[in-house]
Design a protein around this motif. Sequence first.
Motif, PDB file in Angstrom:
ATOM      1  N   ALA A   1       0.950  -1.265  -0.032  1.00  0.00           N
ATOM      2  CA  ALA A   1      -0.092   0.015  -0.095  1.00  0.00           C
ATOM      3  C   ALA A   1       0.780   1.285   0.016  1.00  0.00           C
ATOM      4  O   ALA A   1       2.291   1.207   0.204  1.00  0.00           O
ATOM      5  CB  ALA A   1      -0.860  -0.084   1.251  1.00  0.00           C
ATOM      6  N   ASP A   2       0.134   2.435  -0.166  1.00  0.00           N
ATOM      7  CA  ASP A   2       0.632   3.656   0.069  1.00  0.00           C
ATOM      8  C   ASP A   2       0.201   4.231   1.413  1.00  0.00           C
ATOM      9  O   ASP A   2      -1.387   4.037   1.650  1.00  0.00           O
ATOM     10  CB  ASP A   2       0.434   4.625  -0.980  1.00  0.00           C
ATOM     11  CG  ASP A   2       1.149   4.365  -2.343  1.00  0.00           C
ATOM     12  OD1 ASP A   2       2.172   3.333  -2.209  1.00  0.00           O
ATOM     13  OD2 ASP A   2       0.759   4.766  -3.347  1.00  0.00           O
ATOM     14  N   ALA A   3       0.587   5.082   2.037  1.00  0.00           N
ATOM     15  CA  ALA A   3       0.168   5.321   3.467  1.00  0.00           C
ATOM     16  C   ALA A   3       0.705   6.865   3.925  1.00  0.00           C
ATOM     17  O   ALA A   3       1.766   7.182   3.174  1.00  0.00           O
ATOM     18  CB  ALA A   3       0.253   4.370   4.564  1.00  0.00           C
TER      19      ALA A   3
ATOM     20  N   GLU B   1      -3.833   4.106  -0.316  1.00  0.00           N
ATOM     21  CA  GLU B   1      -4.128   3.198  -1.605  1.00  0.00           C
ATOM     22  C   GLU B   1      -3.507   1.991  -1.024  1.00  0.00           C
ATOM     23  O   GLU B   1      -2.537   1.702  -0.528  1.00  0.00           O
ATOM     24  CB  GLU B   1      -3.490   3.668  -2.831  1.00  0.00           C
ATOM     25  CG  GLU B   1      -3.773   2.858  -3.899  1.00  0.00           C
ATOM     26  CD  GLU B   1      -3.003   3.114  -5.069  1.00  0.00           C
ATOM     27  OE1 GLU B   1      -2.947   2.431  -6.175  1.00  0.00           O
ATOM     28  OE2 GLU B   1      -2.528   4.138  -5.220  1.00  0.00           O
ATOM     29  N   VAL B   2      -4.417   0.974  -1.359  1.00  0.00           N
ATOM     30  CA  VAL B   2      -4.150  -0.500  -0.876  1.00  0.00           C
ATOM     31  C   VAL B   2      -4.262  -1.260  -2.289  1.00  0.00           C
ATOM     32  O   VAL B   2      -5.072  -1.212  -3.002  1.00  0.00           O
ATOM     33  CB  VAL B   2      -5.027  -1.254   0.060  1.00  0.00           C
ATOM     34  CG1 VAL B   2      -4.981  -2.616   0.393  1.00  0.00           C
ATOM     35  CG2 VAL B   2      -5.099  -0.423   1.418  1.00  0.00           C
TER      36      VAL B   2
ATOM     37  N   ASP C   1     -10.258  -2.867   3.561  1.00  0.00           N
ATOM     38  CA  ASP C   1      -8.693  -2.777   3.581  1.00  0.00           C
ATOM     39  C   ASP C   1      -8.368  -1.406   4.022  1.00  0.00           C
ATOM     40  O   ASP C   1      -7.411  -1.344   4.668  1.00  0.00           O
ATOM     41  CB  ASP C   1      -8.132  -3.422   2.247  1.00  0.00           C
ATOM     42  CG  ASP C   1      -8.426  -4.625   1.819  1.00  0.00           C
ATOM     43  OD1 ASP C   1      -7.892  -5.309   2.270  1.00  0.00           O
ATOM     44  OD2 ASP C   1      -9.408  -4.964   0.881  1.00  0.00           O
ATOM     45  N   LEU C   2      -8.841  -0.370   3.225  1.00  0.00           N
ATOM     46  CA  LEU C   2      -8.469   0.969   3.581  1.00  0.00           C
ATOM     47  C   LEU C   2      -8.690   1.337   5.166  1.00  0.00           C
ATOM     48  O   LEU C   2      -8.078   2.132   5.640  1.00  0.00           O
ATOM     49  CB  LEU C   2      -9.311   1.958   2.763  1.00  0.00           C
ATOM     50  CG  LEU C   2      -8.584   2.173   1.248  1.00  0.00           C
ATOM     51  CD1 LEU C   2      -9.587   2.907   0.381  1.00  0.00           C
ATOM     52  CD2 LEU C   2      -7.113   2.561   1.281  1.00  0.00           C
ATOM     53  N   ASP C   3      -9.748   0.602   5.641  1.00  0.00           N
ATOM     54  CA  ASP C   3      -9.932   1.014   7.148  1.00  0.00           C
ATOM     55  C   ASP C   3      -9.256   0.439   8.275  1.00  0.00           C
ATOM     56  O   ASP C   3      -9.451   0.827   9.189  1.00  0.00           O
ATOM     57  CB  ASP C   3     -11.570   0.798   7.263  1.00  0.00           C
ATOM     58  CG  ASP C   3     -12.524   1.691   6.430  1.00  0.00           C
ATOM     59  OD1 ASP C   3     -12.119   2.627   5.968  1.00  0.00           O
ATOM     60  OD2 ASP C   3     -13.697   1.293   6.064  1.00  0.00           O
TER      61      ASP C   3
END
Length: 775
Positions: A594-596, A628-629, A643-645
């Motif tokens: 992901a990006d975080a 973004e996942v 997934d984002l949560d």
Amino acid sequence: MITPKPVRRVFALLSSTCALAAFAAPGVALAQDPATGDDTEEQRESALDSINRIIVTGTKTQNPEDVQDVPLAVTAFNADTLEAFKVRDIQGLGFQAPNVSLDQIGTSRGQANFSIRGLGINSSIPSIDPTVGVFVDGVYLGINAGVVFDIFDVESVEILRGPQGVLFGRNVTGGAVVLNTSNPTNELRGKFRAAVDGPIDSGRGGENYTFSGVLSGPIVEDKLLFKVAAYHNNDQGYFRNLFDGEDFGAAETTIVRGALEARLGDLTLTGKVDYFDSEGDGPAGQNRGQFSRESFDFAIDNVGLYDTEILTTSLTAEWDIGPGTLTNIFGYRDYSALTDADIDATTAFLFHSATETEQDQISNEIRYAISTDTFDITIGGFYFDQSLAYTELRDLPFTGAPTFFGGGRQDHQVLGLFASGQYYVTDALSIIAGIRWSEETKDAAVTYITPRAPCSVVDGTCPTGTQPFTPGSETDGFEDEVTFTNVSPKLGLQYEFASSQIYGHWTRGFRSGGYNFRITNIAGFESAVAANGGDLFFNEEQVDNFEIGGKFQTDDGVFTLNVAAYITKIEDMQREVNVADPGAGVVQNILNTADATIAGFEAEARVRATDSLILTANIGLIDAEYDEVRFDISGDGVIDQADLDLALPRVPEATFGFGFIHEWLIGGDNEILTRVNYQWRDEFAYTDDNFGFVQSISNLEANITWVTPLEGFSLSLYGRNLFDEVQVGGDTQLSFTPGPLSNGVNQPFDPNPAAGTFSPLARGRNIGVEAVFEF
């Protein structure tokens, strides 16, 4: 958010603090010359004065700097501070600084899984590079193993928070931990220590004995100096294994050090050697399908083992030449280890695993640093070469499969060039800039860990497949090579006024990509390879950090306040995704998931309330979320909002702490030094799907030292984790449900886990006494 439990702990702490403060309070009035009643300069130059003065070397400038002058978020400890804190290993310093977790994973003793500002790892796979680099006497430790062991004879420890890529290179995206052992001294000096500690709670294990000594001085006055040091620890085991009622966690560690320093005019040569040998029981693995995560109860049928041997040498040359100082640091490290662990953490033979690791490395850094009234500049180069081999076997008899064998071998080279500087536009305003170019090559041969005839990657008897790699036809493994090249810049400003400063900077760092030595699911790996464009390696992780901070200090140094706020952007986040698997026990995929974004704030304050009392406090807050996942980290079969949560692993939302150090000068050569410190850390997710987690911890430490009338002799009473809080190195989910224990105890607690865990326990409440003699 503070839960009721931490609140209760804080009230308990306040009660303890008040009691200790009441005991120590007379020191304010008695800090006087016993003959005249007047304060004396000799008494004022006390332990608290040295604790108040911290010099750091991590900026690699020509001259070491006061921690308050460095435009960087750093928590530093000198030898006197470490002595006052009664620190025994690096892990203990994790409870002294905000947004810092210096934990070990627990699968194998000494395996670092450090996390700073939410950037950390949760793996014992040796091919995974850290987010927090560890440097000892300027030498980078190439793997996470063999890091969290006993420390002694240490001159300083510096915890640098945030990416440090310009000066330290790759794998310091979270920060760096810099340790400096003591150098030989001009005068003959010695320090000898004996301590015993252990659990005081019924049902726990045995005593822990420690002995150490350091002798240092001149061979030829002002020309050739020496140091010899030795350390021995006999730990009889802190825990009690409910399977057989025996003490558990026994370990024996021996460290021998030597150093020579030659002063040849403008050239100083310092050579150091460190031999380390440690062996003992395997991990105290708790299965939380059987025991409460709030207890120290566990029962395993396989005691396991670890056996580690490390030889480290370094040669540092410092030459004052021209307007600056030329420094060259050469390092060599040879590491070997065996482990055996009860991974199912039950009394049944369900999942046992053993490993063998061999690593050797050489490194060389050369740099030239100049400091003038107008600018500071450091330029240099770095070379690193490492050979790494790892064999793992797994016994899962319930599957009906033979023993699993596999692992990996890797040659690893790094070449770097760097420049860092600070230009003073005015007496108050300066520009900070730096850049590092780095090229890194990894040449690997990986053997899938699958049921096969016995073999050893370390001995070169395991197959690795063919080249080029052919998906679907490879059953043994693969060979591959990858090179990463990148540039790490830094740009910022510093404004100084009075005895304070504010600063801001942007910096970029990289965490190395590479290969997974623990592939147990071939189909899943080949699917990931296809999704990764055919690449057999996982990609590097890029971290951009935007930070603004301030360091404020009164002119007399009585009060200091350091604050920092930051936003960290992570691209191609590199994660080891743990998935319970009935066939292999657990599958561990290393992926760019992901990006975080991680945003945070931290503050540290210290006040010299009186000549005899220092008060300290710190707080760290973190907010982290996925942007973004690209991988189904929730495990529900789709990539979506679920997934984002999810919470990012290894990211406690809050840490805070406070404490005091009090000195009571009771006349003559008598002195009482009292220290109390409390630190709270929020719970955090351990696995990417958030099913495994590590609970919050309230850590209270206290110690009291009597500096006796006998010159150089002191006695101490100390306590760690006084609230007896449970802490673990991980919460790996297992795929099989354990049955009832043979003694009839079976405690299915919270829904995490549903089918058991491997959760290695760390020590609970620990009380000890120590005697120190120095001259």
